[in-house]
Design a protein around this motif. Structure first.
Motif, PDB file in Angstrom:
ATOM      1  N   LEU A 371       1.787  41.644  -0.979  1.00 31.21           N
ATOM      2  CA  LEU A 371       1.413  41.087   0.394  1.00 31.21           C
ATOM      3  C   LEU A 371       1.151  42.519   1.374  1.00 31.21           C
ATOM      4  CD1 LEU A 371       3.985  38.451   1.022  1.00 31.21           C
ATOM      5  CD2 LEU A 371       1.700  38.205   1.260  1.00 31.21           C
ATOM      6  N   GLU A 372       1.998  43.730   1.091  1.00 32.55           N
ATOM      7  CA  GLU A 372       1.426  44.862   1.889  1.00 32.55           C
ATOM      8  C   GLU A 372       0.118  45.382   1.428  1.00 32.55           C
ATOM      9  OE1 GLU A 372       5.031  47.122   1.209  1.00 32.55           O
ATOM     10  OE2 GLU A 372       6.394  45.954   2.147  1.00 32.55           O
ATOM     11  N   MET A 373       0.096  45.183   0.100  1.00 34.44           N
ATOM     12  CA  MET A 373      -1.422  45.814  -0.031  1.00 34.44           C
ATOM     13  C   MET A 373      -2.405  44.838   0.515  1.00 34.44           C
ATOM     14  SD  MET A 373      -0.738  47.208  -4.023  1.00 34.44           S
ATOM     15  CE  MET A 373      -0.130  45.976  -4.678  1.00 34.44           C
ATOM     16  N   GLY A 374      -2.146  43.457   0.375  1.00 32.55           N
ATOM     17  CA  GLY A 374      -3.123  42.640   0.968  1.00 32.55           C
ATOM     18  C   GLY A 374      -3.469  42.947   2.389  1.00 32.55           C
ATOM     19  N   TYR A 378      -7.061  43.925   3.849  1.00 31.34           N
ATOM     20  CA  TYR A 378      -7.681  42.902   4.772  1.00 31.34           C
ATOM     21  C   TYR A 378      -8.294  43.795   5.831  1.00 31.34           C
ATOM     22  CZ  TYR A 378      -8.308  38.944   7.653  1.00 31.34           C
ATOM     23  OH  TYR A 378      -8.761  37.781   8.771  1.00 31.34           O
ATOM     24  N   LYS A 379      -7.566  44.832   6.262  1.00 26.73           N
ATOM     25  CA  LYS A 379      -7.949  45.601   7.463  1.00 26.73           C
ATOM     26  C   LYS A 379      -9.262  46.320   6.994  1.00 26.73           C
ATOM     27  CE  LYS A 379      -5.952  46.865  10.724  1.00 26.73           C
ATOM     28  NZ  LYS A 379      -6.100  46.036  12.144  1.00 26.73           N
ATOM     29  N   SER A 380      -9.398  46.631   5.693  1.00 23.77           N
ATOM     30  CA  SER A 380     -10.667  47.109   5.151  1.00 23.77           C
ATOM     31  C   SER A 380     -12.045  46.109   4.744  1.00 23.77           C
ATOM     32  CB  SER A 380     -10.428  47.912   3.930  1.00 23.77           C
ATOM     33  OG  SER A 380      -9.502  49.222   4.387  1.00 23.77           O
ATOM     34  N   GLY A 381     -11.522  44.940   5.284  1.00 28.27           N
ATOM     35  CA  GLY A 381     -12.569  43.946   4.797  1.00 28.27           C
ATOM     36  C   GLY A 381     -12.528  43.042   3.600  1.00 28.27           C
ATOM     37  N   VAL A 382     -11.366  43.192   2.998  1.00 26.48           N
ATOM     38  CA  VAL A 382     -11.233  42.758   1.603  1.00 26.48           C
ATOM     39  C   VAL A 382     -10.015  41.796   1.605  1.00 26.48           C
ATOM     40  CG1 VAL A 382     -10.955  42.749  -1.054  1.00 26.48           C
ATOM     41  CG2 VAL A 382     -12.168  44.764   0.295  1.00 26.48           C
ATOM     42  N   ASN A 383     -10.199  40.320   1.651  1.00 28.55           N
ATOM     43  CA  ASN A 383      -9.355  39.310   1.580  1.00 28.55           C
ATOM     44  C   ASN A 383      -8.636  38.993   0.238  1.00 28.55           C
ATOM     45  OD1 ASN A 383      -7.450  37.415   2.017  1.00 28.55           O
ATOM     46  ND2 ASN A 383      -8.611  36.409   3.651  1.00 28.55           N
ATOM     47  N   THR A 384      -7.606  39.715  -0.158  1.00 31.21           N
ATOM     48  CA  THR A 384      -6.969  39.290  -1.361  1.00 31.21           C
ATOM     49  C   THR A 384      -5.948  38.108  -1.236  1.00 31.21           C
ATOM     50  OG1 THR A 384      -5.376  40.932  -1.169  1.00 31.21           O
ATOM     51  CG2 THR A 384      -7.254  41.446  -2.421  1.00 31.21           C
ATOM     52  N   LEU A 385      -5.505  37.650  -0.120  1.00 33.69           N
ATOM     53  CA  LEU A 385      -4.756  36.719   0.160  1.00 33.69           C
ATOM     54  C   LEU A 385      -5.058  35.198   0.223  1.00 33.69           C
ATOM     55  CD1 LEU A 385      -2.543  38.700   2.866  1.00 33.69           C
ATOM     56  CD2 LEU A 385      -2.103  38.611   0.341  1.00 33.69           C
ATOM     57  N   GLY A 387      -6.862  31.970  -0.996  1.00 28.02           N
ATOM     58  CA  GLY A 387      -7.038  31.245  -2.300  1.00 28.02           C
ATOM     59  C   GLY A 387      -5.966  31.588  -3.462  1.00 28.02           C
ATOM     60  N   ASN A 388      -4.664  32.110  -2.858  1.00 31.73           N
ATOM     61  CA  ASN A 388      -3.562  32.471  -3.775  1.00 31.73           C
ATOM     62  C   ASN A 388      -2.304  31.884  -3.353  1.00 31.73           C
ATOM     63  OD1 ASN A 388      -4.121  34.050  -6.151  1.00 31.73           O
ATOM     64  ND2 ASN A 388      -4.679  35.891  -4.916  1.00 31.73           N
ATOM     65  N   PRO A 389      -2.310  30.535  -3.635  1.00 35.10           N
ATOM     66  CA  PRO A 389      -0.976  29.694  -2.949  1.00 35.10           C
ATOM     67  C   PRO A 389       0.278  30.260  -3.662  1.00 35.10           C
ATOM     68  CG  PRO A 389      -2.540  28.446  -4.570  1.00 35.10           C
ATOM     69  CD  PRO A 389      -3.246  29.708  -4.068  1.00 35.10           C
ATOM     70  N   ILE A 390       0.270  30.903  -4.618  1.00 34.63           N
ATOM     71  CA  ILE A 390       1.417  31.166  -5.413  1.00 34.63           C
ATOM     72  C   ILE A 390       2.027  32.343  -4.757  1.00 34.63           C
ATOM     73  CG2 ILE A 390       0.054  32.995  -6.857  1.00 34.63           C
ATOM     74  CD1 ILE A 390       3.037  30.561  -8.073  1.00 34.63           C
ATOM     75  N   ILE A 391       1.163  33.019  -3.893  1.00 40.79           N
ATOM     76  CA  ILE A 391       2.042  34.082  -2.868  1.00 40.79           C
ATOM     77  C   ILE A 391       2.942  33.543  -2.171  1.00 40.79           C
ATOM     78  CG2 ILE A 391       1.501  35.867  -1.235  1.00 40.79           C
ATOM     79  CD1 ILE A 391      -1.311  36.441  -2.527  1.00 40.79           C
ATOM     80  N   GLU A 392       2.707  32.596  -1.507  1.00 48.12           N
ATOM     81  CA  GLU A 392       3.700  31.909  -0.471  1.00 48.12           C
ATOM     82  C   GLU A 392       4.940  31.342  -1.182  1.00 48.12           C
ATOM     83  OE1 GLU A 392       4.093  28.648   3.148  1.00 48.12           O
ATOM     84  OE2 GLU A 392       1.978  29.327   2.478  1.00 48.12           O
ATOM     85  N   GLU A 425       7.455  38.854   6.982  1.00 53.01           N
ATOM     86  CA  GLU A 425       6.871  39.349   8.107  1.00 53.01           C
ATOM     87  C   GLU A 425       5.071  39.560   7.735  1.00 53.01           C
ATOM     88  OE1 GLU A 425       7.650  40.147  10.941  1.00 53.01           O
ATOM     89  OE2 GLU A 425       9.649  40.883  11.071  1.00 53.01           O
ATOM     90  N   SER A 426       4.838  40.059   6.488  1.00 53.23           N
ATOM     91  CA  SER A 426       3.470  40.024   6.055  1.00 53.23           C
ATOM     92  C   SER A 426       2.708  38.681   6.016  1.00 53.23           C
ATOM     93  CB  SER A 426       3.198  40.547   4.657  1.00 53.23           C
ATOM     94  OG  SER A 426       3.681  41.829   4.659  1.00 53.23           O
ATOM     95  N   LEU A 427       3.558  37.755   5.602  1.00 53.36           N
ATOM     96  CA  LEU A 427       2.749  36.250   5.606  1.00 53.36           C
ATOM     97  C   LEU A 427       2.626  35.825   7.099  1.00 53.36           C
ATOM     98  CD1 LEU A 427       4.667  34.352   2.659  1.00 53.36           C
ATOM     99  CD2 LEU A 427       1.868  34.894   3.067  1.00 53.36           C
TER     100      LEU A 427
END
Length: 890
Positions: A371-374, A378-385, A387-392, A425-427
């Motif tokens: 999540l922290e890397m995500g 995200y701030k760099s324009g790449v959304n890795t979070l 479409g990944n429901p397993i993260i939550e 916090e990240s979520l």
């Protein structure tokens, strides 16, 4: 001719213009925050008390160092661990046996000192003020973690463990914090302090080649070759993390560093960006070919290099075309021989439970890292979070591993302690950015609850949190509460009754597993009282290389029976509440008073039950069978001492002996101060914790048996942490009072170890009497009398056989309870059985074994059952009822 020359000049000018434009660096800072974000952050610090307190604490921490730097700029830099001595400013280090061997070369300026060894040692650094400036030898002043004597000692360089690493990281983090302070205040004193540290480190690393390992003790040759576990500047790629604070420092100070370049850059004709990019790329390139692609090593490798990737310029800035866009897909999309990107990382999570396949200490750290890397990406324009429901699901699954105080359960390689709130916090941050109010409320509930119970203090947020964390929205006040949780992979289950630290009951039961940072711990149990793991799993070893690591990571540090089963598959014979087939938790509750689990592994079978007798009282029953003639039942418990007494509470005198006689494991050698008594009758053991008020006690009653010897021993400490035992009891260097019940020459399958445990504060003991009921081979039956209720407990290994433990009781099943309160019927409980009857009350299965209960509340009868049953109440008729839960009988 003139036209041709003019055309050539125009083309040349245009080419040079394009080249210059393509070589332009993009805006900095941008890794965590842009210049345009500063106003909003200042507003957050003004309006959010936690952000203000955290920022003020950061300024308070760094200001003394920054102010001293104005008049004494060498003070902080001189405390970096470097190869300072001219002629020994090594550019190439060599490894032997996974430790530093020797160095070669002499750089034009001091180079950064490689840690002296891969292994940990027992020492921590003295305070920064007391460290040796310009330390040419690498010997470090250290203080023992485990010894009572805290006098500093000089530790030779080759024996310093992680002290070099910790020393440099501490100073680099000061630079990072000061760089953030510069970003927020634009006061150049903060920039100067950070920059001087940065230049010393970046140039000292620039002149270092990656270590070489000629004998490949790290499973690789080192250098720039792939394979093995080493990083660019550490023995383990997962500890190659000094680049993290330096990437952030570089990003915040970018314009300042360019405007104030180190004088050495002119000598070598390099720019700030040239040198910095070269160093960060080395970390990335080596990070991607070391350490392996499975487990926490893979995720932690990315944690170290993601910042190095994101502070680089675009591909067209570099002659080799390797910039930010080139490297990011190595995390977000790609996998290779030595690394596995995000798609493979997320596939490693169990889709049923949401858990990572390692022990909680390692597993719980993976999703916060993702999540922290995500957020950075995200701030760099790449959304890795997206479409990944397993993260939550993975973040929330960790709640199932928390006790009532919010501490992680301890098993396998881990220390316990509070779960990392950064995942939630990240979520919260991401869901706030995306406008997902429902997820934001859920995360806020978790955060608020952990603040309330003292496990989390938002006022101590770090600078990244000040940037990313959001205002807490309105939310609920209670965490999701589950009575049971079970992970097949971990062979670990948790059962609870209540989730508050004052009155909640909880136990864990689990089987051993080799590797995945789990342990060969046998069929082990822990139970809780007042929110603490009172019968704990030991975890006080300093490192995997410590002499006592085998004790803490193995079977002797657990509450189990030896010899025999250490690891392997387990079979759940019965469990209630049971978890759903495809999930981590239960969805139904049979009984408000009774929970139990019956688990088999090889020749061992253990039943642990939790019986609540009131809103504030309850106890645990342990029936442990072992199909061997010789067995040691080992029980570790928190306390200053343990007292043995007869069933009538008459003290039993134990006498000192030289050893334990038979040793079933080499780590028995860590049991000290052995005392012994031969005793075959029922007995009590009581552990007292008097460092808290009111004092806390644990009483263990054990049913007598022939051929018994009782040993009281001093086991190693339970923990190195200050926050997981009441009053820091049994923290290193204290010992842990432990009981070993030896039963030789008599089979423990037909003659099991039968125990009852109760925890209570002084004057609050509830159980008044315990006695064995009947005499059976396949059934253990007890009568337990408390202040306001009495239970008859039955635990059988032959569920097809009918037993009559008392004249008014019939039992046929795995586990059963008949309870009276104030002399009248309270409830019947049948755990995976076909019949239980107590006087005029009866539950009977219609087809197949059932788990069911009948209880009376305020004069009304209720039942719960997972299958249809027949019920008889008093002298009434037998009636049939469908499956269901908490249904009133009318």
């Amino acid at each position: 001719m003139r036209f041709s020359i003019l055309l050539i000049l125009v083309i040349t000018f245009c080419f040079n213009t394009v080249t210059v434009q393509s070589q332009q660096a993009t805006e900095h800072p941008r890794l965590f925050a842009k210049t345009s974000d500063r106003a909003a952050l200042k507003q957050k610090i003004e309006t959010e008390n936690w952000a203000k307190a955290s920022f003020n604490a950061l300024i308070e921490e760094i200001t003394p160092y920054v102010n001293r730097h104005i008049t004494d700029p060498e003070w902080i830099v001189s405390r970096l661990a470097m190869y300072w001595k001219d002629g020994e400013r090594y550019t190439q280090c060599y490894i032997k046996g996974q430790d530093w061997d020797y160095g070669e070369g002499n750089a034009p300026m001091p180079t950064v000192r490689l840690p002296g060894m891969r292994k940990w040692n027992d020492y921590v650094n003295v305070p920064l003020e007391d460290r040796i400036p310009y330390n040419e030898s690498g010997d470090m002043l250290g203080i023992s973690r485990s010894k009572a004597d805290k006098t500093p000692m000089k530790i030779p360089y080759k024996e310093t463990g992680h002290m070099i690493r910790a020393n440099n990281m501490e100073i680099l983090k000061l630079a990072e914090k000061s760089a953030f302070a510069y970003y927020m205040t634009q006061n150049e004193k903060y920039a100067k302090f950070s920059a001087d540290i940065y230049w010393t480190w970046i140039l000292g690393t620039y002149y270092m080649n990656p270590p070489l390992d000629p004998e490949q003790s790290t499973k690789g040759p080192g250098g720039y070759e792939p394979g093995g576990i080493m990083g660019y500047y550490d023995y383990e790629v997962i500890h190659d993390d000094r680049q993290i604070p330096m990437a952030a420092t570089y990003d915040f100070l970018y314009d300042y560093l360019k405007a104030n370049p180190h004088k050495h850059l002119k000598e070598i004709n390099k720019t700030t960006v040239d040198v910095s990019s070269e160093v960060f790329k080395r970390f990335i390139e080596i990070g991607l070919v070391r350490g392996g692609k499975k487990g926490n090593w893979n995720v932690n490798r990315y944690k170290n290099i993601i910042g190095s990737m994101l502070v680089l310029e675009s591909n067209d800035f570099y002659d080799d075309g390797k910039g930010r866009e080139y490297y990011i897909p190595f995390y977000t999309e790609k996998s290779g021989e030595h690394y596995a990107g995000l798609p493979e990382i997320m596939a490693n999570y169990d889709t049923e439970t949401g858990l990572w396949p390692e022990s909680p200490g390692y597993a719980s750290g993976m999703i916060p890292t993702v999540l922290e890397m995500g957020l950075q990406l995200y701030k760099s324009g790449v959304n890795t979070l997206a479409g990944n429901p397993i993260i939550e699901k993975a973040a929330l699954a960790n709640l199932g591993w928390l006790d009532a105080r919010g501490n992680l359960v301890v098993f396998g390689d881990m220390r316990g302690g509070a779960f990392n709130m950064s995942a939630f916090e990240s979520l919260l941050t991401y869901s706030t950015w995306k406008g997902d109010t429902q997820t934001a409320k859920t995360m806020a509930t978790v955060i608020k609850k952990n603040i309330e119970n003292g496990q989390y203090d938002r006022n101590k947020s770090n600078w990244q949190d000040i940037i990313f964390n959001q205002a807490l929205p309105e939310s609920g006040s209670e965490l999701p509460y589950h009575r049971s949780a079970y992970s097949k992979f971990h062979r670990h289950m948790i059962l609870r009754n209540g989730n508050d630290e004052d009155n909640g009951l909880m136990f864990t039961l689990y089987g051993g597993r080799y590797q995945s940072h789990l342990a060969e711990n046998g069929l082990a149990m822990q139970f809780y009282g007042k929110g603490w793991a009172l019968a704990p799993d030991a975890s006080a070893y300093e490192s995997y290389w410590s002499p006592d690591a085998g004790y803490h990571r193995g079977i002797t540090g657990s509450n189990t029976i030896v010899p025999g089963y250490k690891k392997g598959e387990i079979t759940i014979n019965a469990m209630d509440p049971k978890t759903v087939e495809d999930g981590f938790y239960n969805t139904e509750i049979t009984s408000e008073q009774v929970s139990f689990a019956d688990v088999s592994a090889d020749e061992k079978r253990r039943v642990v039950a939790m019986i609540r007798t009131s809103e504030t009282t309850g106890y645990y029953v342990d029936v442990f069978r072992s199909d061997q003639d010789n067995n040691d039942y080992i029980h570790h418990n928190l306390g200053h001492h343990v007292r043995l007494a007869s069933a009538e509470q008459k003290p039993l005198e134990v006498k000192s002996v030289n050893d334990l006689g038979t040793e079933y494991d080499k780590n028995y050698s860590f049991f000290k101060n052995q005392r012994k008594i031969k005793y075959t009758s029922d007995f009590n053991a009581t552990w007292d914790i008097n460092t808290v008020s009111p004092e806390l006690h644990v009483n263990m009653w054990m049913q007598g048996q022939d051929n018994r010897e009782l040993y009281v021993v001093d086991a190693p400490a339970t923990t190195l942490r200050e926050d997981i035992t009441p009053g820091q009891i049994n923290k290193s260097p204290q010992t842990t009072p432990t009981l070993i019940v030896r039963q030789n020459g008599i089979n423990a399958k037909s003659h099991p170890f039968v125990s009852v445990f109760e925890s209570y504060e002084t004057g609050q003991k509830s159980i008044q009497n315990i006695s064995k009921v009947g005499q059976f081979v396949d059934l253990a039956a007890l009568k337990i009398e408390s202040k306001n209720s009495t239970q008859i407990i039955c635990s059988a290994i032959d569920s097809n056989k009918a037993f009559k433990p008392t004249k008014e009781m019939i039992f046929k099943g795995i586990f059963g309870v008949a309870s009276e309160k104030d002399g009248t019927f309270e409830y019947l409980y049948l755990g995976k059985g076909s019949q239980i009857q107590f006087g005029d009350y009866k539950i009977e299965a219609i087809k197949g074994a059932v788990t069911a209960t009948v209880s009376v509340k305020n004069g009304k009868y209720f039942y719960s059952s997972d299958k249809p049953i027949s019920i008889q109440l008093k002298k009434g008729k037998v009636k049939t009822y469908p499956a269901g839960y908490n249904i009133e009988i009318k």
